[in-house]
Design a protein around this motif. Structure first.
Motif, mmCIF file in Angstrom:
data_model
loop_
_atom_site.group_PDB
_atom_site.id
_atom_site.type_symbol
_atom_site.label_atom_id
_atom_site.label_comp_id
_atom_site.label_asym_id
_atom_site.label_seq_id
_atom_site.Cartn_x
_atom_site.Cartn_y
_atom_site.Cartn_z
ATOM 1 N N LEU A 172 0.832 -1.201 0.000
ATOM 2 C CA LEU A 172 0.000 0.000 0.000
ATOM 3 C C LEU A 172 0.867 1.251 0.000
ATOM 4 O O LEU A 172 0.515 2.262 -0.620
ATOM 5 C CB LEU A 172 -0.909 -0.006 1.224
ATOM 6 C CG LEU A 172 -2.148 -0.892 1.187
ATOM 7 C CD1 LEU A 172 -2.838 -0.897 2.548
ATOM 8 C CD2 LEU A 172 -3.117 -0.431 0.102
ATOM 9 N N GLU A 173 1.987 1.166 0.698
ATOM 10 C CA GLU A 173 2.875 2.321 0.776
ATOM 11 C C GLU A 173 3.402 2.688 -0.606
ATOM 12 O O GLU A 173 3.494 3.873 -0.960
ATOM 13 C CB GLU A 173 4.040 2.026 1.725
ATOM 14 C CG GLU A 173 3.649 1.880 3.183
ATOM 15 C CD GLU A 173 3.001 0.531 3.505
ATOM 16 O OE1 GLU A 173 3.070 -0.390 2.652
ATOM 17 O OE2 GLU A 173 2.412 0.405 4.593
ATOM 18 N N GLU A 176 0.617 4.402 -2.575
ATOM 19 C CA GLU A 176 0.420 5.779 -2.125
ATOM 20 C C GLU A 176 1.561 6.676 -2.612
ATOM 21 O O GLU A 176 1.325 7.817 -3.048
ATOM 22 C CB GLU A 176 0.323 5.825 -0.601
ATOM 23 C CG GLU A 176 -0.017 7.208 -0.061
ATOM 24 C CD GLU A 176 -0.365 7.186 1.406
ATOM 25 O OE1 GLU A 176 -1.112 8.098 1.854
ATOM 26 O OE2 GLU A 176 0.088 6.280 2.125
ATOM 27 N N CYS A 192 -6.768 -3.731 -10.206
ATOM 28 C CA CYS A 192 -6.372 -4.652 -9.146
ATOM 29 C C CYS A 192 -7.114 -5.979 -9.262
ATOM 30 O O CYS A 192 -8.351 -6.009 -9.247
ATOM 31 C CB CYS A 192 -6.671 -3.997 -7.792
ATOM 32 S SG CYS A 192 -6.289 -5.011 -6.356
ATOM 33 N N TYR A 208 -4.959 -5.352 2.546
ATOM 34 C CA TYR A 208 -4.517 -4.687 1.315
ATOM 35 C C TYR A 208 -5.695 -4.208 0.469
ATOM 36 O O TYR A 208 -5.720 -3.043 0.034
ATOM 37 C CB TYR A 208 -3.627 -5.621 0.491
ATOM 38 C CG TYR A 208 -3.143 -4.992 -0.797
ATOM 39 C CD1 TYR A 208 -2.032 -4.158 -0.800
ATOM 40 C CD2 TYR A 208 -3.814 -5.189 -2.001
ATOM 41 C CE1 TYR A 208 -1.587 -3.548 -1.977
ATOM 42 C CE2 TYR A 208 -3.384 -4.587 -3.175
ATOM 43 C CZ TYR A 208 -2.276 -3.767 -3.156
ATOM 44 O OH TYR A 208 -1.861 -3.163 -4.312
ATOM 45 N N GLY A 211 -7.451 -1.412 2.032
ATOM 46 C CA GLY A 211 -6.571 -0.248 2.004
ATOM 47 C C GLY A 211 -6.521 0.410 0.642
ATOM 48 O O GLY A 211 -6.496 1.643 0.529
ATOM 49 N N VAL A 212 -6.514 -0.404 -0.411
ATOM 50 C CA VAL A 212 -6.556 0.119 -1.775
ATOM 51 C C VAL A 212 -7.831 0.920 -1.996
ATOM 52 O O VAL A 212 -7.807 2.027 -2.562
ATOM 53 C CB VAL A 212 -6.458 -1.044 -2.793
ATOM 54 C CG1 VAL A 212 -6.979 -0.632 -4.152
ATOM 55 C CG2 VAL A 212 -5.024 -1.542 -2.893
ATOM 56 N N LEU A 215 -7.586 4.241 -0.215
ATOM 57 C CA LEU A 215 -6.696 5.173 -0.909
ATOM 58 C C LEU A 215 -7.362 5.775 -2.136
ATOM 59 O O LEU A 215 -7.274 6.985 -2.386
ATOM 60 C CB LEU A 215 -5.418 4.453 -1.333
ATOM 61 C CG LEU A 215 -4.196 4.529 -0.421
ATOM 62 C CD1 LEU A 215 -3.062 3.719 -1.009
ATOM 63 C CD2 LEU A 215 -3.770 5.979 -0.206
#
Length: 410
Positions: A172-173, A176, A192, A208, A211-212, A215
């Motif tokens: 995820l980092e 971003e 994805c 994940y 989190g995607v 974001l």
């Protein structure tokens, strides 16, 4: 030999082909009547197995009534309308519309064009950048090749579609950071796969997918879920992404299991925020479409397949069988050739070989399993499997036996 096989070393294949003559349930038979467990469901799609007379009958009836007719402009047909309505109701997409195609690669082209056009329609033509993941596979068309994350598939073509980029599949980092590097106001969409398929059956880390989604929502980026492999029971739900209950994609691409491969069909489930201008603003046209979009016979096959999924309660099977498959493969974990077992989320898995294995090792594994009557598929660094949803424990046991024989050859 005149037939040029896809993804094939024709210098080798031209010396020896495996001619599949017929199929029955989870089995296929070659021209010499040797029987094989189809542990890849052909190319990830034969979810219902082979030789279903009920699907063939539905196709036959439609072909005799209206085999084919285009759906451009105001033309349509009953099966196309019915498939669209049915899938729109099943999908975890807000007030969905369904754009039909001929397959998964076609569907990625649609989603990429719609993503860019969405922001053009909204007065933000600078938002055209598309992001995808390493090891991801999104077909072999123009946008799909450019979004691909499998290195051999995306090199040696010359320039590809610009303003695309790929980030590590499990970070995820990294996603971003790429959004911030490009500029959030220039990114249109993120593509994805819920579980990466052709790139090696790579499961997402915990948190994940959610989190995607977070974001993308934070930055106004469209989330495109590529469920060409993961839908229609493969992960135990209709579209795979429902395994993450709070995730509501802007688009979902699908194909493969929608007809269990009996005829080619794909499509994109599109959220209302993207589709609404085309439905409410006169003169606005999405100038894109496949000749066979909404093909009546293909749609009749899909309707029959959707009926079977429901009548035989097969959609949950991907979740029910993920444990037995993972348990069976776990018995191979100590084999000296095995580097990693990737399983436990849906009825698909992969064996990664030890890093010191040579490039030909996956092919030897495939050949060894084939000698035992089991068909698995080589991927970079290992093999993948995705058996039909109608498989039972005895078939999983046979798969493990075949894999063990293949690993012994490695």
């Amino acid at each position: 030999m005149s037939f040029w096989h896809p993804f094939a070393d024709m210098a080798a294949v031209s010396q020896r082909e495996l001619v599949i003559e017929r199929g029955e349930g989870v089995w296929v038979f070659d021209a010499d009547e040797n029987r094989y467990f189809d542990a890849t469901a052909s190319l990830w799609y034969a979810n219902l197995g082979h030789g279903r007379a009920d699907i063939a009958d539905a196709i036959d009836a439609q072909v005799r009534k209206l085999a084919a007719y285009h759906t451009f402009g105001d033309f349509t047909n009953g099966p196309a309308n019915a498939v669209g309505e049915r899938l729109a109701k099943l999908a975890p997409v807000d007030d969905a519309k369904v754009f039909l195609t001929s397959g998964g690669g076609d569907s990625i082209e649609v989603a990429a064009k719609l993503a860019r056009r969405h922001f053009i329609n909204a007065g933000h033509p600078e938002r055209v950048h598309l992001i995808s993941r390493t090891n991801g596979y999104h077909g072999t068309h123009g946008f799909g090749t450019s979004l691909g994350g499998i290195e051999p598939n995306v090199t040696n073509w010359g320039p590809l579609v610009p303003q695309t980029s790929v980030v590590p599949y499990d970070s995820l980092e990294a996603l971003e950071a790429e959004i911030n590097s490009v500029g959030p106001d220039k990114v249109a969409a993120f593509f994805c796969e819920p579980v990466i398929g052709a790139g090696g059956v790579l499961l997402p880390p915990d948190g994940y997918i959610q989190g995607v989604a977070d974001l993308c929502a934070e930055h106004g980026i469209l989330l495109v879920i590529d469920s060409v492999i993961c839908a229609f029971g493969r992960l135990g739900t209709w579209f795979g992404v429902e395994r993450w209950e709070d995730v509501r994609p802007d688009m979902i691409t699908f194909a493969k299991g929608v007809t269990s491969g009996y005829l080619p069909l794909g499509g994109v489930v599109v959220s209302n925020k993207i589709a609404d201008p085309y439905y409410t603003q006169g003169g606005l046209m999405f100038r894109h479409g496949a000749t066979y979009a909404g093909h009546p016979a293909a749609c009749a096959a899909a309707l029959a397949v959707l009926d079977i999924y429901e009548a035989e309660d097969l959609i949950p099977r991907g979740r029910e069988l993920e444990g037995p498959l993972a348990d069976g493969l776990a018995t191979l974990a100590d084999h000296p050739a095995v580097g990693e077992i990737r399983a436990g989320l849906g009825f698909l898995a992969a064996i990664g070989l030890k890093p010191e294995a040579d490039a030909a090792a996956p092919a030897r594994l495939v050949a060894g399993a084939r000698e035992k009557g089991v068909l698995v598929r080589a991927v970079i660094g290992g093999v993948a499997m995705s058996p039909p949803l109608i498989s039972e424990q005895e078939h999983i046991d046979l798969l493990v036996e075949g894999l063990r024989a293949g690993l012994d050859k490695v």
